[in-house]
Design a protein around this motif. Structure first.
Motif, PDB file in Angstrom:
ATOM      1  N   LEU A 158      -1.767   4.191   0.217  1.00 57.44           N
ATOM      2  CA  LEU A 158      -2.461   4.979   1.242  1.00 57.44           C
ATOM      3  C   LEU A 158      -1.978   4.610   2.644  1.00 57.44           C
ATOM      4  CD1 LEU A 158      -6.118   5.017  -0.133  1.00 57.44           C
ATOM      5  CD2 LEU A 158      -4.405   6.837  -0.267  1.00 57.44           C
ATOM      6  N   THR A 159      -1.500   3.373   2.823  1.00 56.30           N
ATOM      7  CA  THR A 159      -1.075   2.941   4.153  1.00 56.30           C
ATOM      8  C   THR A 159       0.436   2.793   4.290  1.00 56.30           C
ATOM      9  OG1 THR A 159      -1.379   0.631   3.524  1.00 56.30           O
ATOM     10  CG2 THR A 159      -3.225   1.724   4.614  1.00 56.30           C
ATOM     11  N   GLU A 160       1.116   2.414   3.208  1.00 52.15           N
ATOM     12  CA  GLU A 160       2.568   2.216   3.248  1.00 52.15           C
ATOM     13  C   GLU A 160       3.100   2.254   1.823  1.00 52.15           C
ATOM     14  OE1 GLU A 160       3.491  -1.695   4.660  1.00 52.15           O
ATOM     15  OE2 GLU A 160       2.712  -2.635   2.857  1.00 52.15           O
ATOM     16  N   LYS A 170       6.030  -3.734   3.723  1.00 53.93           N
ATOM     17  CA  LYS A 170       5.903  -4.710   4.801  1.00 53.93           C
ATOM     18  C   LYS A 170       6.716  -5.970   4.488  1.00 53.93           C
ATOM     19  CE  LYS A 170       1.890  -5.185   6.674  1.00 53.93           C
ATOM     20  NZ  LYS A 170       0.489  -5.539   6.926  1.00 53.93           N
ATOM     21  N   ARG A 209      -2.640   0.502  -1.740  1.00 49.56           N
ATOM     22  CA  ARG A 209      -1.555   0.142  -0.832  1.00 49.56           C
ATOM     23  C   ARG A 209      -0.744   1.364  -0.430  1.00 49.56           C
ATOM     24  NH1 ARG A 209       0.219  -4.066   2.498  1.00 49.56           N
ATOM     25  NH2 ARG A 209      -0.867  -5.442   1.085  1.00 49.56           N
ATOM     26  N   ARG A 253       4.969   8.943  -0.934  1.00 47.04           N
ATOM     27  CA  ARG A 253       3.761   8.107  -0.851  1.00 47.04           C
ATOM     28  C   ARG A 253       2.566   8.839  -1.416  1.00 47.04           C
ATOM     29  NH1 ARG A 253       2.563   6.151   4.789  1.00 47.04           N
ATOM     30  NH2 ARG A 253       0.470   6.512   4.057  1.00 47.04           N
TER      31      ARG A 253
END
Length: 169
Positions: free
Chosen positions: A130-132, A137, A128, A41
């Motif tokens: 940065l979070t997942e 999702k 995106r 990531r």
């Protein structure tokens, strides 16, 4: 070596049921956040931001080329506005594709816009990641739904329903 591996010449058998769909740069590590998921990531975030910065640098050279060619202020303004609008639209389209499956017909019709607004797509990928993992999702929801449906289908009732005792009232 286990009995399952022995039957398949040392290759572990794939588990029954739906398999997770691999994501670009992540494979199936997004399922349980294994195999260097955090490092991947971070790499995707840094890489997409660096690519966006390099793209802006190249676009600056193109703008300077327009200045050298003396095409006029209107054409220069038109080019800047075109790249800004296409980048904003590409950002929005890319961002929404992380939460819903895009329509293939619409996707093919927006191919030119996405090519011009590639900076927006790169920035959406950066934010995106940065979070997942981008698209995690959506893929997780689809995978969990497929697992639930599979588990529901293969769950068997105990006993033979034809031999069920009837209650005497």
């Amino acid at each position: 070596m286990s009995a399952e591996e022995n039957r398949t010449n040392g290759v572990p058998a794939t588990p029954a049921g739906p398999q997770p769909e691999p994501l670009r740069f992540f494979g199936t590590a997004w399922v349980d956040h294994s195999h260097g998921y955090a490092a991947r990531r971070l790499g995707v975030a840094v890489g997409s931001l660096a690519a966006a910065a390099a793209a802006c640098f190249v676009l600056r050279f193109a703008y300077q080329g327009l200045q050298i060619a003396a095409v006029g202020g209107f054409v220069s303004l038109l080019v800047v506005v075109m790249f800004a609008v296409c980048s904003a639209l590409a950002f929005g389209h890319t961002w929404s594709s992380f939460s819903t499956r895009p329509d293939p017909d619409r996707q093919s019709s927006l191919r030119g816009l996405m090519a011009i607004g590639f900076v927006g797509s790169l920035l959406a990928y950066f934010f995106r990641s940065l979070t997942e993992a981008p698209g995690e999702k959506l893929h997780r929801a689809e995978y969990e739904q497929a697992r639930e449906e599979y588990d529901r289908r293969v769950t068997r009732r105990s006993g033979n329903p034809a031999r069920k005792r009837r209650r005497d009232a």
